[in-house]
Design a protein around this motif. Structure first.
Motif, PDB file in Angstrom:
ATOM      1  N   ASN A 185      39.899 -42.460  21.499  1.00 39.78           N
ATOM      2  CA  ASN A 185      40.752 -42.352  20.319  1.00 39.78           C
ATOM      3  C   ASN A 185      40.604 -41.019  19.579  1.00 39.78           C
ATOM      4  O   ASN A 185      40.785 -40.951  18.366  1.00 39.78           O
ATOM      5  N   ASP A 186      40.269 -39.954  20.325  1.00 43.78           N
ATOM      6  CA  ASP A 186      40.117 -38.624  19.728  1.00 43.78           C
ATOM      7  C   ASP A 186      41.440 -37.884  19.598  1.00 43.78           C
ATOM      8  O   ASP A 186      41.579 -37.003  18.754  1.00 43.78           O
ATOM      9  N   LEU A 212      45.901 -38.140  19.771  1.00 45.50           N
ATOM     10  CA  LEU A 212      47.082 -38.987  19.644  1.00 45.50           C
ATOM     11  C   LEU A 212      47.885 -39.003  20.939  1.00 45.50           C
ATOM     12  O   LEU A 212      48.506 -40.001  21.283  1.00 45.50           O
ATOM     13  N   HIS A 224      46.065 -44.643  17.235  1.00 44.64           N
ATOM     14  CA  HIS A 224      45.439 -43.440  16.674  1.00 44.64           C
ATOM     15  C   HIS A 224      45.784 -43.294  15.189  1.00 44.64           C
ATOM     16  O   HIS A 224      46.871 -43.665  14.754  1.00 44.64           O
ATOM     17  N   LYS A 225      44.862 -42.729  14.421  1.00 42.86           N
ATOM     18  CA  LYS A 225      45.044 -42.579  12.968  1.00 42.86           C
ATOM     19  C   LYS A 225      46.270 -41.732  12.604  1.00 42.86           C
ATOM     20  O   LYS A 225      46.838 -41.902  11.528  1.00 42.86           O
ATOM     21  N   ASP A 226      46.699 -40.828  13.480  1.00 44.64           N
ATOM     22  CA  ASP A 226      47.857 -39.974  13.199  1.00 44.64           C
ATOM     23  C   ASP A 226      49.166 -40.519  13.773  1.00 44.64           C
ATOM     24  O   ASP A 226      50.183 -39.828  13.748  1.00 44.64           O
ATOM     25  N   LYS A 273      52.621 -40.079  12.233  1.00 47.78           N
ATOM     26  CA  LYS A 273      53.259 -38.754  12.251  1.00 47.78           C
ATOM     27  C   LYS A 273      54.320 -38.646  13.353  1.00 47.78           C
ATOM     28  O   LYS A 273      55.117 -37.717  13.357  1.00 47.78           O
TER      29      LYS A 273
END
Length: 153
Positions: A106-107, A109, A130-132, A135
């Protein structure tokens, strides 16, 4: 960067990775959600064609244009890191492991992978976990008609 995806009408506004999660694919095992996209409309079309029985022209598809912001770092799967038989069907475990590790770590996207169908072209896998992920934007959704001659008609 704009990438493309062909999807049935009922899923045209979804970017969930649930289809790949349920069925698995070349770059993911069952249980791992990922969104498969292609660098061109032509590669999207070819991807559908190779998975469709000869003589059947797919209907009710939409072309989705997806924007990946330019500031997003993309991990690249190097061709020379893959085994010689990575393009075979059914999909081999080593390619699934590449995608599963990308999702697990998960590094990044997005993971850029070589197309198994068209030499020197690429697919882009998007990690919906993924955290992004927020976007990623759908830029357009438009009806798509396949050329009958691609399917032996």
């Amino acid at each position: 960067m704009i990438v493309y995806r062909l999807s049935k009408k009922k899923h045209k506004n979804e970017l969930s990775g649930k289809g790949a999660e349920m069925s698995g694919g070349r770059w993911n095992s069952v249980g791992n959600a990922v969104i498969y996209t292609a660098e061109s409309r032509a590669l999207c079309t070819t991807e559908i064609a190779v998975h469709t029985p000869l003589g059947i022209v797919p209907k009710d598809y939409f072309l989705i244009s997806i924007e990946i912001p330019e500031n997003i770092k993309i991990k690249q799967c190097e061709l020379n890191s893959l085994p010689k038989n990575w393009r075979t069907f059914p999909h081999i475990q080593s390619t699934k492991k590449v995608g599963d590790e990308f999702l697990k770590q998960n590094d990044f996207l997005v993971l850029k992978v070589p197309s198994a169908i068209i030499q020197d072209e690429f697919n882009y896998l998007i990690n919906p976990g993924h955290k992004d992920f927020m976007k990623i934007k759908i830029k357009s959704v438009e009806p798509f008609t396949f050329e009958k001659r691609l399917f032996g008609r």
